[in-house]
Design a protein around this motif. Structure first.
Motif, PDB file in Angstrom:
ATOM      1  N   THR A   1      39.615 -37.493-139.315  1.00 21.68           N
ATOM      2  CA  THR A   1      40.828 -36.804-138.898  1.00 21.68           C
ATOM      3  C   THR A   1      41.690 -36.345-140.057  1.00 21.68           C
ATOM      4  O   THR A   1      42.848 -36.004-139.868  1.00 21.68           O
TER       5      THR A   1
ATOM      6  N   SER B   1      43.671 -33.090-139.804  1.00 21.61           N
ATOM      7  CA  SER B   1      44.751 -33.023-138.823  1.00 21.61           C
ATOM      8  C   SER B   1      46.014 -33.725-139.300  1.00 21.61           C
ATOM      9  O   SER B   1      47.030 -33.717-138.595  1.00 21.61           O
ATOM     10  N   HIS B   2      45.949 -34.346-140.474  1.00 24.19           N
ATOM     11  CA  HIS B   2      47.087 -35.082-141.009  1.00 24.19           C
ATOM     12  C   HIS B   2      47.816 -34.276-142.076  1.00 24.19           C
ATOM     13  O   HIS B   2      47.195 -33.613-142.910  1.00 24.19           O
ATOM     14  N   HIS B   3      49.127 -34.380-142.030  1.00 25.33           N
ATOM     15  CA  HIS B   3      49.932 -33.890-143.144  1.00 25.33           C
ATOM     16  C   HIS B   3      49.846 -34.911-144.273  1.00 25.33           C
ATOM     17  O   HIS B   3      49.647 -36.104-144.031  1.00 25.33           O
TER      18      HIS B   3
ATOM     19  N   TRP C   1      49.043 -29.797-142.646  1.00 26.06           N
ATOM     20  CA  TRP C   1      47.618 -30.024-142.388  1.00 26.06           C
ATOM     21  C   TRP C   1      46.743 -28.874-142.861  1.00 26.06           C
ATOM     22  O   TRP C   1      45.612 -29.091-143.301  1.00 26.06           O
TER      23      TRP C   1
ATOM     24  N   ALA D   1      49.305 -40.232-145.653  1.00 24.22           N
ATOM     25  CA  ALA D   1      48.890 -39.324-144.580  1.00 24.22           C
ATOM     26  C   ALA D   1      49.655 -39.648-143.312  1.00 24.22           C
ATOM     27  O   ALA D   1      49.903 -40.822-143.002  1.00 24.22           O
ATOM     28  N   GLY D   2      50.023 -38.618-142.578  1.00 21.97           N
ATOM     29  CA  GLY D   2      50.737 -38.839-141.338  1.00 21.97           C
ATOM     30  C   GLY D   2      50.637 -37.661-140.400  1.00 21.97           C
ATOM     31  O   GLY D   2      50.242 -36.561-140.803  1.00 21.97           O
ATOM     32  N   LEU D   3      51.010 -37.880-139.165  1.00 17.44           N
ATOM     33  CA  LEU D   3      50.987 -36.814-138.168  1.00 17.44           C
ATOM     34  C   LEU D   3      52.315 -36.075-138.120  1.00 17.44           C
ATOM     35  O   LEU D   3      52.443 -35.089-137.386  1.00 17.44           O
TER      36      LEU D   3
ATOM     37  N   TYR E   1      54.911 -41.345-142.613  1.00 18.36           N
ATOM     38  CA  TYR E   1      53.497 -41.447-142.955  1.00 18.36           C
ATOM     39  C   TYR E   1      52.921 -42.786-142.479  1.00 18.36           C
ATOM     40  O   TYR E   1      53.580 -43.818-142.545  1.00 18.36           O
TER      41      TYR E   1
END
Length: 122
Positions: A28, A31-33, A53, A98-100, A109
């Protein structure tokens, strides 16, 4: 789950350039910032830069703007921090995260690397 491993930190002189890398494992990553933070001895961990992302949006703290560049290669599951015109005050342990959510706070994060030491001598 995203596992992050930073590399590239070392001792350099003021004015030098350095590129940090952060390799991610996990399906994934794209899909992560992603963000870079740093922590100097005796100080709080602070935000340095972030990239969304897709890599088409970046944001920097004012002290590094114009000197540092964050980028990512989703095909290689890697985010980079190009650091130019380094100063002694850039000395710190650098962490990728990393975070959404993309943001400047540590709470934005979810996953963190172990850090890589950057030391800039005067």
């Amino acid at each position: 789950q995203v596992n992050l491993v930073e590399s590239g930190g070392r001792l350099v002189q003021a004015g030098d350039s350095l590129r940090l890398s952060c390799a991610a494992s996990g399906r994934t990553f794209s899909s992560h910032h992603m963000g870079w933070f740093r922590q100097a001895p005796g100080k709080e961990r602070e935000f340095v830069a972030a990239v969304n992302w897709s890599g088409d949006y970046t944001y920097y703290t004012s002290s590094v703007k114009g000197r540092f560049t964050i980028s990512r290669d989703n095909a290689k599951n890697t985010v980079y921090l190009q650091m130019n015109s380094l100063k002694p005050e850039d000395t710190a342990v650098y962490y990728c995260a990393a975070g959404l959510r993309i943001g400047v706070g540590k709470d934005d994060y979810d996953y963190w690397g172990q850090g890589t030491q950057v030391t800039v001598s005067s």
